[in-house]
Motif scaffolding. Structure first.
Motif, PDB file in Angstrom:
ATOM      1  N   GLY A   1      21.163  44.086  38.980  1.00  0.00           N
ATOM      2  CA  GLY A   1      22.542  44.317  38.533  1.00  0.00           C
ATOM      3  C   GLY A   1      23.210  45.443  39.303  1.00  0.00           C
ATOM      4  N   ILE A   2      22.470  46.542  39.527  1.00  0.00           N
ATOM      5  CA  ILE A   2      23.007  47.669  40.295  1.00  0.00           C
ATOM      6  C   ILE A   2      23.279  47.252  41.736  1.00  0.00           C
ATOM      7  N   PHE A   3      22.356  46.481  42.319  1.00  0.00           N
ATOM      8  CA  PHE A   3      22.523  46.015  43.695  1.00  0.00           C
ATOM      9  C   PHE A   3      23.762  45.133  43.837  1.00  0.00           C
ATOM     10  N   ILE A   4      23.942  44.177  42.925  1.00  0.00           N
ATOM     11  CA  ILE A   4      25.087  43.263  42.987  1.00  0.00           C
ATOM     12  C   ILE A   4      26.403  44.020  42.863  1.00  0.00           C
ATOM     13  N   ASP A   5      26.479  44.955  41.897  1.00  0.00           N
ATOM     14  CA  ASP A   5      27.710  45.731  41.696  1.00  0.00           C
ATOM     15  C   ASP A   5      28.035  46.585  42.924  1.00  0.00           C
ATOM     16  N   ALA A   6      27.008  47.242  43.479  1.00  0.00           N
ATOM     17  CA  ALA A   6      27.231  48.107  44.642  1.00  0.00           C
ATOM     18  C   ALA A   6      27.634  47.287  45.862  1.00  0.00           C
ATOM     19  N   ALA A   7      26.927  46.182  46.095  1.00  0.00           N
ATOM     20  CA  ALA A   7      27.243  45.335  47.250  1.00  0.00           C
ATOM     21  C   ALA A   7      28.638  44.740  47.126  1.00  0.00           C
ATOM     22  N   HIS A   8      29.007  44.351  45.913  1.00  0.00           N
ATOM     23  CA  HIS A   8      30.347  43.784  45.676  1.00  0.00           C
ATOM     24  C   HIS A   8      31.436  44.801  45.987  1.00  0.00           C
ATOM     25  N   ALA A   9      31.208  46.059  45.560  1.00  0.00           N
ATOM     26  CA  ALA A   9      32.201  47.110  45.810  1.00  0.00           C
ATOM     27  C   ALA A   9      32.274  47.474  47.288  1.00  0.00           C
ATOM     28  N   LEU A  10      31.113  47.535  47.955  1.00  0.00           N
ATOM     29  CA  LEU A  10      31.090  47.922  49.368  1.00  0.00           C
ATOM     30  C   LEU A  10      31.700  46.858  50.280  1.00  0.00           C
ATOM     31  N   THR A  11      31.724  45.604  49.823  1.00  0.00           N
ATOM     32  CA  THR A  11      32.339  44.525  50.610  1.00  0.00           C
ATOM     33  C   THR A  11      33.772  44.248  50.146  1.00  0.00           C
ATOM     34  N   ASP A  12      34.355  45.210  49.421  1.00  0.00           N
ATOM     35  CA  ASP A  12      35.744  45.131  48.945  1.00  0.00           C
ATOM     36  C   ASP A  12      35.979  43.959  47.996  1.00  0.00           C
ATOM     37  N   GLY A  13      34.959  43.564  47.258  1.00  0.00           N
ATOM     38  CA  GLY A  13      35.153  42.561  46.222  1.00  0.00           C
ATOM     39  C   GLY A  13      35.849  43.172  45.022  1.00  0.00           C
ATOM     40  N   PHE A  14      36.580  42.334  44.268  1.00  0.00           N
ATOM     41  CA  PHE A  14      37.292  42.859  43.105  1.00  0.00           C
ATOM     42  C   PHE A  14      37.380  41.785  42.037  1.00  0.00           C
ATOM     43  N   ASP A  15      37.364  42.211  40.782  1.00  0.00           N
ATOM     44  CA  ASP A  15      37.392  41.292  39.644  1.00  0.00           C
ATOM     45  C   ASP A  15      38.729  40.559  39.558  1.00  0.00           C
ATOM     46  N   ASP A  16      38.672  39.219  39.528  1.00  0.00           N
ATOM     47  CA  ASP A  16      39.887  38.400  39.492  1.00  0.00           C
ATOM     48  C   ASP A  16      40.707  38.630  38.227  1.00  0.00           C
ATOM     49  N   THR A  17      40.035  38.850  37.103  1.00  0.00           N
ATOM     50  CA  THR A  17      40.745  39.071  35.839  1.00  0.00           C
ATOM     51  C   THR A  17      41.566  40.351  35.888  1.00  0.00           C
ATOM     52  N   LYS A  18      40.964  41.423  36.418  1.00  0.00           N
ATOM     53  CA  LYS A  18      41.695  42.685  36.549  1.00  0.00           C
ATOM     54  C   LYS A  18      42.856  42.542  37.531  1.00  0.00           C
ATOM     55  N   LEU A  19      42.629  41.786  38.606  1.00  0.00           N
ATOM     56  CA  LEU A  19      43.681  41.582  39.602  1.00  0.00           C
ATOM     57  C   LEU A  19      44.881  40.870  38.974  1.00  0.00           C
ATOM     58  N   GLU A  20      44.601  39.900  38.124  1.00  0.00           N
ATOM     59  CA  GLU A  20      45.679  39.168  37.448  1.00  0.00           C
ATOM     60  C   GLU A  20      46.428  40.090  36.489  1.00  0.00           C
ATOM     61  N   SER A  21      45.712  40.981  35.840  1.00  0.00           N
ATOM     62  CA  SER A  21      46.347  41.956  34.950  1.00  0.00           C
ATOM     63  C   SER A  21      47.247  42.897  35.733  1.00  0.00           C
ATOM     64  N   PHE A  22      46.803  43.314  36.929  1.00  0.00           N
ATOM     65  CA  PHE A  22      47.635  44.152  37.791  1.00  0.00           C
ATOM     66  C   PHE A  22      48.929  43.424  38.167  1.00  0.00           C
ATOM     67  N   LYS A  23      48.800  42.135  38.516  1.00  0.00           N
ATOM     68  CA  LYS A  23      49.970  41.357  38.908  1.00  0.00           C
ATOM     69  C   LYS A  23      50.979  41.263  37.774  1.00  0.00           C
ATOM     70  N   ASN A  24      50.498  41.082  36.563  1.00  0.00           N
ATOM     71  CA  ASN A  24      51.397  40.989  35.412  1.00  0.00           C
ATOM     72  C   ASN A  24      52.148  42.292  35.196  1.00  0.00           C
ATOM     73  N   THR A  25      51.455  43.408  35.358  1.00  0.00           N
ATOM     74  CA  THR A  25      52.094  44.719  35.192  1.00  0.00           C
ATOM     75  C   THR A  25      53.192  44.923  36.224  1.00  0.00           C
ATOM     76  N   VAL A  26      52.910  44.580  37.485  1.00  0.00           N
ATOM     77  CA  VAL A  26      53.910  44.732  38.551  1.00  0.00           C
ATOM     78  C   VAL A  26      55.082  43.780  38.334  1.00  0.00           C
ATOM     79  N   ALA A  27      54.770  42.534  37.978  1.00  0.00           N
ATOM     80  CA  ALA A  27      55.820  41.521  37.802  1.00  0.00           C
ATOM     81  C   ALA A  27      56.763  41.872  36.664  1.00  0.00           C
ATOM     82  N   GLU A  28      56.281  42.577  35.638  1.00  0.00           N
ATOM     83  CA  GLU A  28      57.102  42.941  34.489  1.00  0.00           C
ATOM     84  C   GLU A  28      57.943  44.193  34.728  1.00  0.00           C
TER      85      GLU A  28
END
Length: 289
Positions: A197-224
């Motif tokens: 679990g630690i390896f997956i989270d670290a590798a995801h962050a180091l390769t600039d991966g990001f959670d799609d759900t959070k990204l959608e929440s960011f878009k809603n905040t900007v759009a509003e």
């Protein structure tokens, strides 16, 4: 400056884990060896890997506090993520070692029943580690620190591992001596699962991966945000204990520079207040009509 202060405050949690792991791993390894408990010994080895992981988190937090320089214009915030990645490899190695020792215990001519002192030691250590978890998770939520949050969840899993060791030793006392090495196998699997679990989270962050759900929440905040007609692009990435956001918005082409700038500032403030992001870069495009 606030992000650096939070990293400094987060070091308290890392030190709490380090002190707890030093004391508990030494106690478990000693009692596990003298009482003949494979499960408690495996639990002690598990805590040594957690000690390494906590030291890695502390080192990462220390390096992350360094200000930007010529080679690191964005700062050193990702140092804690790199440290977590290294710690996951160490945890994998110890997990495999514990697994091999547990398998070897089944091949022994006689499987001895461990003394009950090992069971009470495991139960007491579970209570201590759960207390450390409560302290760290409260601190992590207070300063919004993801590294300390992960460390807190590791503390909680260690409490559960100690409870599993207690159950295994208790079962061995009830005439099922093979249950103790079986629990050691379970501990080995839990160590490897936590490491993965630690390896997956670290590798995801180091390769600039990001959670799609959070990204959608960011878009809603900007759009509003008043004045934003549409969003052409929005990207986010994790940078240590911060989230960095880049967004391209479309505004009315009739607005002047000052009015467009006000909209961009409003977007930044909404993102800071609602999502606690570390930095927002807003690029403005005029509407076509």
């Amino acid at each position: 400056m606030e992000a650096y202060n939070e990293l400094k405050e987060g070091e308290r949690g890392a030190w709490t884990s380090i002190i707890a792991y030093i004391a508990l791993s030494a106690l478990k390894l000693w009692i596990g060896y003298t009482a003949g408990s494979s499960a408690l010994t495996a639990d002690g080895l598990n805590n040594t890997t957690d000690l390494v992981a906590s030291i890695a988190v502390l080192i990462g937090l220390r390096i992350s506090r360094r200000p930007p320089d010529k080679d690191h214009p964005y700062g050193h915030f990702r140092a804690e993520t790199v440290a977590a990645l290294v710690a996951s490899f160490i945890m994998f190695a110890v997990g495999i070692q514990v697994f091999a020792q547990a398998i070897g215990s089944f091949g022994a001519p006689v499987i001895e029943t461990p003394d009950m002192i090992a069971a009470w030691t495991a139960l007491a250590c579970a209570a201590v580690m759960y207390g450390v978890y409560l302290y760290n998770i409260r601190l992590a939520r207070k300063i919004n620190n993801k590294a300390l949050t992960a460390a807190a969840y590791d503390n909680r899993s260690d409490a559960y591992v100690s409870l599993a060791a207690f159950a295994g030793i208790l079962g061995a006392q009830m005439g099922l001596p093979w249950l103790d090495p079986c629990t050691a196998l379970l501990v080995a699997i839990l160590i490897c699962k936590t490491a993965w679990g630690i390896f997956i989270d670290a590798a995801h962050a180091l390769t600039d991966g990001f959670d799609d759900t959070k990204l959608e929440s960011f878009k809603n905040t900007v759009a509003e945000t008043p004045g934003v007609e549409s969003i052409e692009d929005l990207r986010a990435r994790v940078h240590g204990n911060q989230v960095l956001v880049d967004v391209v918005i479309v505004v009315d082409h009739r607005l002047n520079v000052a009015q467009s700038h006000d909209i961009a500032e409003h977007v930044e403030k909404r993102m800071f207040n609602k999502h606690k992001v570390g930095h927002v870069h807003v690029h403005i495009e005029p509407s076509s009509s």
